[in-house]
Scaffold this active site. Structure first.
Site, PDB file in Angstrom:
ATOM      1  N   ASP A 102       0.880  -1.156   0.000  1.00  0.00           N
ATOM      2  CA  ASP A 102       0.000   0.000   0.000  1.00  0.00           C
ATOM      3  C   ASP A 102       0.928   1.220   0.000  1.00  0.00           C
ATOM      4  O   ASP A 102       2.132   1.111   0.289  1.00  0.00           O
ATOM      5  CB  ASP A 102      -0.926  -0.009   1.219  1.00  0.00           C
ATOM      6  CG  ASP A 102      -2.098   0.953   1.021  1.00  0.00           C
ATOM      7  OD1 ASP A 102      -2.055   1.755   0.068  1.00  0.00           O
ATOM      8  OD2 ASP A 102      -3.048   0.920   1.829  1.00  0.00           O
TER       9      ASP A 102
HETATM   10  C1  BGC Z   1      -4.811   3.493   0.189  1.00  0.00           C
HETATM   11  C2  BGC Z   1      -4.952   2.481  -0.917  1.00  0.00           C
HETATM   12  C3  BGC Z   1      -4.837   3.158  -2.251  1.00  0.00           C
HETATM   13  C4  BGC Z   1      -3.510   3.898  -2.316  1.00  0.00           C
HETATM   14  C5  BGC Z   1      -3.262   4.618  -3.631  1.00  0.00           C
HETATM   15  C6  BGC Z   1      -3.589   4.354   0.032  1.00  0.00           C
HETATM   16  O1  BGC Z   1      -3.619   5.419   0.911  1.00  0.00           O
HETATM   17  O2  BGC Z   1      -4.800   2.841   1.433  1.00  0.00           O
HETATM   18  O3  BGC Z   1      -6.161   1.795  -0.802  1.00  0.00           O
HETATM   19  O4  BGC Z   1      -4.975   2.250  -3.290  1.00  0.00           O
HETATM   20  O5  BGC Z   1      -3.477   4.854  -1.276  1.00  0.00           O
HETATM   21  O6  BGC Z   1      -4.011   5.748  -3.757  1.00  0.00           O
END
Ligand code: BGC
Length: 775
Positions: free
Chosen positions: A270
């Site tokens: 993530d």
């Molecule tokens: C989130 C993810 C997301 C990623 C990209 C993160 O803060 O937890 O779910 O896909 O950002 O935007």
């Protein structure tokens, strides 16, 4: 012969083994720097927060503006940059571009909680197909979704991005959308693997979970999705599980995901997740997103000083190359930037109506009678209907049909006085709170307008002058924060007063009151539901919101959604309320959080074990306000007797049941199969969902026969001492019903001897009293 050769060549070309070999060959031709560049994403361009230094890092290539990240290109090997973008409820990209008059809107699909409440895997696959088409036509290679963590607690800030409290529903719905999306030749990233059940301290919290709860509840949905739909990628989560960051956990990403489940794809972190790039490589977390210069340096140093074997890096790189080889970017797909948004709006509306849940309809307030012409519409969100949640789960859609627009489109007259009162109030509020950028909003969300207080005089007038009242109760949430009990899970004083005033006035005139809940998750209903005549849980239904609600209110669509998550009577009734969101250690806080935010170490112990959601309520006889699996229809159904293929379990047993529409309106029924297992060596929940199906649209009097297949795995529980899934011998009761508490028919069979259905590795063992985080 020629033809055969051609067949052989094309088979070879498309077979995963072929691309895997090709990927390895390509990695063999790379320099060390190229490999390292590949495993670290190309950074992210956050206004005011851009990371600095290192080749390419800090600059998301504006290949698709608004996308979340990109991978490194290696032109001499023909490897292009690929683009990954959010998110679970639709493609999140910038709708407008500099010096460009075209628009790049994407469809806002209903949020995950709604999709799961449809219990309709065919429909979800259709949604996925249309959704994936937008991903492909806007030049994106992987959509960062679906989200599929378990609704452990009603306050989870991202519950709207997740499907259910139950792993079977979660896994089946996720598999359906993955199949649909990937049928376009683009990828998905099932997330957040795993145990990301809260937003509070999401980057520091250590979730302490028993092996059994992990296997049966928190990992099971992912397992189903991996085995049934082959997602191209998996996104590891932010949190620790039993002392290790998931992105640094070899147990999770290699032993379980790859060795036990056979996952062949790529794992990415993530965004900014985890701490130790080298540990992430070793764990099998191939791609570090969005990518930082420090990570490249750490990997380079580790290779140089021998703490990271280059063979590990080669494997990580090969899995990324293998993904790139299958991507539209590699195939040079000429995307149109013009998906058919009109056609997709029809599908999102259909899906939205299919997942709304009719919670109450006592005096047949719905569908509206033929005499219903004028409607008084109360509640801020009737005018500002919420299509979906916030943060990366948001979508930049072109429009959202509000409730009032929807009901006027359906031919009802919205009372003009009430409407102008709200519109003026909300426009004023918006003028004082101008729209902020995505990141400003993320760091400091604008509060919603306080609920407008409507004078009793006006309500009384409208009770006399209009045919029915609608009150919308709206809630929103998103990543970064969990919801609150007061003024969020519980209704606000102003909302309770509105419900009271409107009900008193309208009932005095013999008129009905309908409440629409426009929320991504659960709210308290038990204290006020008796005051109103009908409650429709519309969830956050995507851009066609108001039209879909009107489809149900008018009777154009017969509601068929059922809850995939329990509605407790009060927050404290939920077993996890005792320990959610865990303990914090503020004296150990640092400034190492995302974007320099404060990071407070935290720990949460999942004391309830496997007793999450209905497994808890039903086993311990705690009556929820509306139970798992519950939902009303405008018609009624009868359930015939269950016919089992055998009373002894020697091989998979089938359970067949006939469902008949016994009412006067065509409708669909969600049929649920639960199993009560014998008390063996382990405690068992009173019953667990092991199958579900949705009938077709049955006309009055029409029947449909449904057959479920029960396999040995469906009988097994995870025995921690043996690290095995074991089905205990004894009597199993099959319960088929309309909800987890509304069982219509039962039958039973016997399993003569215990069966070990799977032997697993002893991994992810909790150290129960962890007070000191590992790092
Ligand atoms: C989130 C993810 C997301 C990623 C990209 C993160 O803060 O937890 O779910 O896909 O950002 O935007």
């Amino acid at each position: 012969m020629k033809q055969m050769n051609f067949l052989l060549i094309s088979l070879l070309f498309i077979s995963p083994a072929f691309t895997q070999n090709k990927a390895k060959e390509m990695v063999a031709k790379m320099t060390l720097d190229e490999k390292i560049n590949l495993v670290v994403g190309m950074g992210m361009n956050i206004p005011g927060l851009t990371q600095s230094g290192g080749t390419g890092v800090g600059q998301t290539l504006d290949k698709v503006p608004g996308a979340a990240g990109t991978t490194y290109s290696i032109p001499h090997l023909g490897l292009p940059t690929t683009v990954v973008a959010d998110g679970p409820a639709g493609l999140r990209i910038e709708p407008k571009r500099k010096d460009d008059n075209n628009t790049y809107y994407a469809t806002a699909w209903p949020v995950a909680t709604l999709l799961a409440s449809s219990w309709d895997t065919k429909l979800i696959e259709k949604v996925g197909k249309a959704f994936g088409n937008e991903v492909k036509e806007y030049g994106v290679d992987v959509i960062l979704g679906p989200g599929m963590n378990i609704h452990r607690n009603p306050l989870g800030g991202r519950n709207f991005e997740y499907y259910s409290e139950d792993p079977l529903v979660t896994g089946k719905i996720a598999a359906a959308i993955v199949k649909g999306i990937q049928s376009n030749g683009v990828g998905t990233s099932i997330k957040h693997f795993a145990v990301n059940n809260q937003e509070r301290n999401r980057n520091t919290v250590n979730a302490i979970v028993s092996e059994r709860a992990l296997r049966e509840i928190y990992l099971k949905g992912f397992e189903i999705a991996v085995k049934e739909s082959n997602p191209w990628t998996v996104m590891s989560s932010y949190n620790y599980v039993n002392g290790t960051y998931t992105s640094e956990s070899h147990d999770l990403l290699t032993t379980i995901l790859r060795k036990e489940w056979g996952f062949k794809g790529m794992v990415m972190t993530d965004w900014f997740g985890g701490k130790d790039a080298v540990a992430q490589m070793k764990a099998g977390n191939d791609l570090l997103m969005p990518g930082k210069a420090e990570q490249k340096k750490a990997i380079t140093d580790a290779i140089k000083n021998g703490t990271l074997d280059v063979k590990v890096l080669d494997e990580n790189a090969a899995r990324i190359v293998n993904y790139i080889l299958g991507s539209p970017a590699y195939k040079n797909y000429a995307f149109s930037n013009k998906p058919d948004l009109k056609a997709h709006a029809v599908i999102t509306r259909e899906a939205a109506a299919a997942g709304m849940v009719l919670l109450k309809n006592t005096i047949i307030a719905l569908p509206f009678s033929k005499n219903t012409k004028t409607i008084s519409t109360f509640g801020n969100t009737s005018y500002d209907f919420i299509s979906g949640g916030t943060g990366s789960g948001d979508v930049n859609e072109e429009y959202t049909i509000s409730l009032v627009q929807g009901i006027s489109n359906a031919g009802y007259k919205v009372d003009a006085d009430v409407s102008s009162l709200y519109t003026t109030y909300l426009n004023d509020y918006k003028a004082k709170h101008p729209k902020k950028s995505f990141f400003e909003e993320f760091m400091n969300p604008t509060p919603y307008a306080p609920e407008l207080e409507v004078e009793m005089n006006l309500i009384n007038n409208k009770a006399a002058a209009t045919d029915v009242a609608i009150i919308t109760i709206g809630r929103n949430a998103g990543e970064g924060a969990d919801r609150n009990v007061e003024n969020d899970f519980n209704l606000k004083e102003s909302e309770l007063k509105l419900i009271h005033d409107v009900s008193t006035a309208f009932h005095a005139k013999g008129k009905k009151v309908v409440v629409i809940i426009n929320a991504g998750g659960v709210v308290e209903v038990a204290s006020w539901r008796d005051k109103v005549d009908a409650i429709l849980l519309a969830w956050q239904p995507g851009e066609e919101a108001g039209n879909a609600v009107a489809d149900i209110l008018s009777g154009k669509v017969n509601p068929s959604g059922k809850l995939a998550t329990s509605f407790p009577q009060k927050y404290e009734d939920d077993v996890t309320a005792k320990n959610f969101p865990g303990k914090e250690f503020p004296d150990k806080a640092t400034n190492t959080g995302m974007f320099g935010m404060k990071a407070i170490p935290a720990e949460v112990t999942y004391e309830e074990g496997i007793y999450v959601g209905y497994r808890y309520y039903n086993t311990f006889n705690v009556k929820p306000a509306y139970e798992f699996g519950y939902g009303l229809s405008y018609t009624t159904f009868s359930y015939g007797k269950i016919i089992l293929s055998s009373a002894n379990f020697n091989k998979p047993v089938t359970a067949t049941i006939t469902i008949t529409n016994t009412g006067k309106t065509a409708g669909r029924e969600v049929v649920q199969l639960y199993i009560t297992a014998p008390a063996g060596k382990l405690e068992k929940p009173s019953a667990e969902l092991k199958g579900f199906a949705k009938t077709g649209l049955l006309k009055p009097g029409q029947s449909e026969k449904i057959t479920f297949t029960i396999k040995a795995e469906d009988l097994a529980s995870f025995n921690t001492n043996e690290s095995s899934w074991i089905a205990d011998s004894g009597n199993y009761t099959v319960k088929v019903g309309a909800s987890s508490l509304d069982i219509k028919q039962t039958a039973s069979f016997n399993l003569a001897k215990p069966v070990i259905t799977e032997k697993c590795n002893k991994v992810l063992v909790p150290q129960v009293s962890i007070n000191e985080l590992k790092k």
